[in-house]
Scaffold this motif. Sequence first.
Motif, PDB file in Angstrom:
ATOM      1  N   GLN A 112      29.499 -32.774  16.178  1.00 19.35           N
ATOM      2  CA  GLN A 112      28.051 -32.577  16.103  1.00 19.35           C
ATOM      3  C   GLN A 112      27.399 -32.694  17.478  1.00 19.35           C
ATOM      4  OE1 GLN A 112      25.770 -35.496  14.082  1.00 19.35           O
ATOM      5  NE2 GLN A 112      24.210 -34.049  13.426  1.00 19.35           N
ATOM      6  N   LEU A 113      27.915 -33.614  18.290  1.00 21.40           N
ATOM      7  CA  LEU A 113      27.404 -33.777  19.654  1.00 21.40           C
ATOM      8  C   LEU A 113      27.647 -32.508  20.460  1.00 21.40           C
ATOM      9  CD1 LEU A 113      26.038 -35.944  21.332  1.00 21.40           C
ATOM     10  CD2 LEU A 113      28.279 -36.826  21.958  1.00 21.40           C
ATOM     11  N   LEU A 171      25.150 -29.772  19.330  1.00 19.28           N
ATOM     12  CA  LEU A 171      23.780 -29.984  19.799  1.00 19.28           C
ATOM     13  C   LEU A 171      23.668 -29.689  21.294  1.00 19.28           C
ATOM     14  CD1 LEU A 171      22.873 -33.161  17.762  1.00 19.28           C
ATOM     15  CD2 LEU A 171      21.664 -30.994  17.666  1.00 19.28           C
ATOM     16  N   ARG A 204      23.354 -26.108  22.414  1.00 22.77           N
ATOM     17  CA  ARG A 204      22.068 -25.419  22.239  1.00 22.77           C
ATOM     18  C   ARG A 204      21.137 -25.588  23.434  1.00 22.77           C
ATOM     19  NH1 ARG A 204      19.984 -27.546  16.705  1.00 22.77           N
ATOM     20  NH2 ARG A 204      18.097 -26.520  17.427  1.00 22.77           N
ATOM     21  N   LEU A 205      21.552 -26.404  24.414  1.00 23.35           N
ATOM     22  CA  LEU A 205      20.731 -26.525  25.622  1.00 23.35           C
ATOM     23  C   LEU A 205      20.914 -25.279  26.488  1.00 23.35           C
ATOM     24  CD1 LEU A 205      21.349 -30.238  26.662  1.00 23.35           C
ATOM     25  CD2 LEU A 205      19.390 -29.267  25.479  1.00 23.35           C
ATOM     26  N   PRO A 206      19.849 -24.844  27.174  1.00 21.29           N
ATOM     27  CA  PRO A 206      20.019 -23.680  28.049  1.00 21.29           C
ATOM     28  C   PRO A 206      20.993 -24.023  29.168  1.00 21.29           C
ATOM     29  CG  PRO A 206      17.902 -24.753  28.433  1.00 21.29           C
ATOM     30  CD  PRO A 206      18.508 -25.412  27.234  1.00 21.29           C
ATOM     31  N   LEU A 238      17.401 -40.934  26.284  1.00 23.91           N
ATOM     32  CA  LEU A 238      16.893 -40.030  25.245  1.00 23.91           C
ATOM     33  C   LEU A 238      16.029 -40.799  24.246  1.00 23.91           C
ATOM     34  CD1 LEU A 238      19.694 -37.503  24.310  1.00 23.91           C
ATOM     35  CD2 LEU A 238      17.310 -36.978  24.763  1.00 23.91           C
ATOM     36  N   ASP A 239      16.503 -41.994  23.851  1.00 25.03           N
ATOM     37  CA  ASP A 239      15.708 -42.817  22.938  1.00 25.03           C
ATOM     38  C   ASP A 239      14.319 -43.077  23.516  1.00 25.03           C
ATOM     39  OD1 ASP A 239      17.806 -42.932  21.204  1.00 25.03           O
ATOM     40  OD2 ASP A 239      18.435 -44.959  21.733  1.00 25.03           O
ATOM     41  N   VAL A 280      12.194 -39.838  23.569  1.00 25.26           N
ATOM     42  CA  VAL A 280      11.704 -39.486  22.230  1.00 25.26           C
ATOM     43  C   VAL A 280      10.452 -40.308  21.922  1.00 25.26           C
ATOM     44  CG1 VAL A 280      12.177 -39.713  19.766  1.00 25.26           C
ATOM     45  CG2 VAL A 280      13.890 -38.692  21.259  1.00 25.26           C
ATOM     46  N   LEU A 338      13.153 -29.657  29.451  1.00 25.45           N
ATOM     47  CA  LEU A 338      11.971 -28.981  28.911  1.00 25.45           C
ATOM     48  C   LEU A 338      12.251 -28.428  27.523  1.00 25.45           C
ATOM     49  CD1 LEU A 338      10.432 -27.140  31.971  1.00 25.45           C
ATOM     50  CD2 LEU A 338       9.363 -28.859  30.524  1.00 25.45           C
ATOM     51  N   GLN A 339      13.459 -27.871  27.344  1.00 26.37           N
ATOM     52  CA  GLN A 339      13.851 -27.367  26.032  1.00 26.37           C
ATOM     53  C   GLN A 339      13.881 -28.510  25.018  1.00 26.37           C
ATOM     54  OE1 GLN A 339      14.268 -24.348  25.174  1.00 26.37           O
ATOM     55  NE2 GLN A 339      15.974 -24.037  23.773  1.00 26.37           N
ATOM     56  N   LEU A 340      14.436 -29.659  25.422  1.00 26.66           N
ATOM     57  CA  LEU A 340      14.492 -30.825  24.535  1.00 26.66           C
ATOM     58  C   LEU A 340      13.084 -31.247  24.122  1.00 26.66           C
ATOM     59  CD1 LEU A 340      17.226 -33.021  26.255  1.00 26.66           C
ATOM     60  CD2 LEU A 340      17.324 -32.064  23.953  1.00 26.66           C
ATOM     61  N   ILE A 341      12.152 -31.269  25.093  1.00 27.20           N
ATOM     62  CA  ILE A 341      10.787 -31.721  24.795  1.00 27.20           C
ATOM     63  C   ILE A 341      10.094 -30.716  23.875  1.00 27.20           C
ATOM     64  CG2 ILE A 341       8.523 -32.136  25.820  1.00 27.20           C
ATOM     65  CD1 ILE A 341      10.025 -33.266  28.269  1.00 27.20           C
ATOM     66  N   LYS A 342      10.345 -29.414  24.156  1.00 27.41           N
ATOM     67  CA  LYS A 342       9.708 -28.372  23.361  1.00 27.41           C
ATOM     68  C   LYS A 342      10.214 -28.419  21.923  1.00 27.41           C
ATOM     69  CE  LYS A 342       8.867 -24.632  25.933  1.00 27.41           C
ATOM     70  NZ  LYS A 342       9.242 -23.366  26.590  1.00 27.41           N
ATOM     71  N   LYS A 343      11.509 -28.666  21.750  1.00 31.80           N
ATOM     72  CA  LYS A 343      12.090 -28.724  20.404  1.00 31.80           C
ATOM     73  C   LYS A 343      12.406 -30.165  20.037  1.00 31.80           C
ATOM     74  CE  LYS A 343      13.728 -24.050  20.363  1.00 31.80           C
ATOM     75  NZ  LYS A 343      14.790 -23.113  20.006  1.00 31.80           N
ATOM     76  N   LYS A 344      11.387 -30.997  20.066  1.00 31.44           N
ATOM     77  CA  LYS A 344      11.594 -32.433  19.854  1.00 31.44           C
ATOM     78  C   LYS A 344      12.221 -32.717  18.491  1.00 31.44           C
ATOM     79  CE  LYS A 344       9.070 -36.795  20.141  1.00 31.44           C
ATOM     80  NZ  LYS A 344       7.825 -37.451  20.572  1.00 31.44           N
ATOM     81  N   GLN A 348      13.738 -30.556  16.269  1.00 30.88           N
ATOM     82  CA  GLN A 348      14.988 -29.880  15.932  1.00 30.88           C
ATOM     83  C   GLN A 348      16.130 -30.219  16.879  1.00 30.88           C
ATOM     84  OE1 GLN A 348      11.943 -28.437  16.807  1.00 30.88           O
ATOM     85  NE2 GLN A 348      12.086 -26.272  16.231  1.00 30.88           N
ATOM     86  N   LEU A 349      15.832 -30.682  18.102  1.00 32.31           N
ATOM     87  CA  LEU A 349      16.900 -30.838  19.093  1.00 32.31           C
ATOM     88  C   LEU A 349      16.937 -32.233  19.720  1.00 32.31           C
ATOM     89  CD1 LEU A 349      19.191 -29.335  20.413  1.00 32.31           C
ATOM     90  CD2 LEU A 349      17.601 -28.377  22.067  1.00 32.31           C
ATOM     91  N   MET A 350      15.792 -32.710  20.214  1.00 29.60           N
ATOM     92  CA  MET A 350      15.801 -33.960  20.979  1.00 29.60           C
ATOM     93  C   MET A 350      16.136 -35.147  20.089  1.00 29.60           C
ATOM     94  SD  MET A 350      12.791 -35.179  23.480  1.00 29.60           S
ATOM     95  CE  MET A 350      13.012 -36.367  24.780  1.00 29.60           C
ATOM     96  N   ILE A 351      15.480 -35.251  18.944  1.00 31.52           N
ATOM     97  CA  ILE A 351      15.730 -36.397  18.053  1.00 31.52           C
ATOM     98  C   ILE A 351      17.149 -36.332  17.474  1.00 31.52           C
ATOM     99  CG2 ILE A 351      14.987 -37.473  15.886  1.00 31.52           C
ATOM    100  CD1 ILE A 351      12.094 -36.836  16.717  1.00 31.52           C
ATOM    101  N   PRO A 352      17.619 -35.152  16.983  1.00 33.62           N
ATOM    102  CA  PRO A 352      19.022 -35.098  16.525  1.00 33.62           C
ATOM    103  C   PRO A 352      20.028 -35.433  17.619  1.00 33.62           C
ATOM    104  CG  PRO A 352      17.825 -33.158  15.762  1.00 33.62           C
ATOM    105  CD  PRO A 352      16.896 -33.897  16.680  1.00 33.62           C
ATOM    106  N   LEU A 353      19.772 -34.960  18.859  1.00 34.28           N
ATOM    107  CA  LEU A 353      20.710 -35.241  19.945  1.00 34.28           C
ATOM    108  C   LEU A 353      20.733 -36.732  20.254  1.00 34.28           C
ATOM    109  CD1 LEU A 353      22.670 -34.188  22.090  1.00 34.28           C
ATOM    110  CD2 LEU A 353      20.730 -33.833  23.609  1.00 34.28           C
ATOM    111  N   SER A 354      19.548 -37.332  20.278  1.00 33.36           N
ATOM    112  CA  SER A 354      19.461 -38.774  20.516  1.00 33.36           C
ATOM    113  C   SER A 354      20.244 -39.548  19.456  1.00 33.36           C
ATOM    114  CB  SER A 354      17.986 -39.177  20.515  1.00 33.36           C
ATOM    115  OG  SER A 354      17.856 -40.564  20.572  1.00 33.36           O
ATOM    116  N   ALA A 398      22.702 -38.335  17.538  1.00 37.57           N
ATOM    117  CA  ALA A 398      24.132 -38.020  17.633  1.00 37.57           C
ATOM    118  C   ALA A 398      24.786 -38.832  18.748  1.00 37.57           C
ATOM    119  CB  ALA A 398      24.322 -36.520  17.881  1.00 37.57           C
TER     120      ALA A 398
END
Lengths: 198, 198
Positions: free
Chosen positions: A10-11, A14, A17-19, A48-49, A52, B31-37, B39-45, B47
Amino acid sequence: MANGGPEIEQLIQLLARLPGLGPRSARRAVLQLIKKKEQLMIPLSAALDRAVEAVRTCEVCGNVDTISPCSICSDPRRGDSGMLIVVEDVADLWALERAGVGAVRYHVLGGVLSPLDGIGPDDISINELIARAHEFREIVLAVNATVEGQTTAHYIMDRLGETEIKVSRLAHGVPVGGELDYLDEGTLSQALKARTAI
Amino acid sequence: MANGGPEIEQLIQLLARLPGLGPRSARRAVLQLIKKKEQLMIPLSAALDRAVEAVRTCEVCGNVDTISPCSICSDPRRGDSGMLIVVEDVADLWALERAGVGAVRYHVLGGVLSPLDGIGPDDISINELIARAHEFREIVLAVNATVEGQTTAHYIMDRLGETEIKVSRLAHGVPVGGELDYLDEGTLSQALKARTAI
């Protein structure tokens, strides 16, 4: 796939999906994280925590920061120049800040007008821009030199209407350090038209 | 730099240390993480938190997994082939698993012998390999075709000494889909020597 259980899988998915990261480099990144657990994985997890929790969008300009109004909007020295730079995206704001453009303020549109994609004036923060425009002496439309960017710039100028505020755009020309024969004709002809005496 | 406070800056610096990401792409990733908080940032955090908790190194083979012995070592069907593939790194193990090499077991050395870098037999898991070698009928030394890799392979064969266990290495040859005129001479001459009837 027996690649280390669902947590690792899963890591990888995820991170992929980063650019800038595909599935292969995401896998290498995860192995690096696991190898450097103490120095990299745990600090990244903690960072990251915190992000967020802390990151929010500035209610004034649309920048991202941990305070709102952001550190740029709440810095009184930024107001002296009377200059507002309008950008499409936070990435553009950061690029201008790195270039050290000085004590200016920003307005992040969050996109450009694009009728084909159904993006109209109410979908990006143009109304907010018009509402605060009168606080400034000059507005620089630093939108990208694309069709949508230029359409957006024209629309903003229409909406500003008759006003004392000076409106400008970024200069076109040869990039510093760039080689002429790699440049497109449009840029070259603009650079010649806007030539400066030396 | 007014780029969004220390939380964002630290996240950029940590992501920039991942392989495949430099400072510029790390900034785009944040920036992508912040934009997709959501769907991406919280799940990544989440994971990463789970992976920090769960990931461990297999005490038998050196693979990374959430259980130890890992899912490969604890899979009884993996024992039937009697084949142990020795690799330098977990990334090599994953690459072989993706290639679907079958019901085999692995041993991760965690590096190669490199006297110049002060890496001797006790610094990588060669003793552990020798200790478990007798459980297998064939050992494939799938180390990289570098000087250090080949030195390591020779050292392991010396240590195995007189034994009933078959020892082999991966074939050299033309990569599937590869073009001859991009290949180095060493590979080409090995591929010719090892040609097969059709």
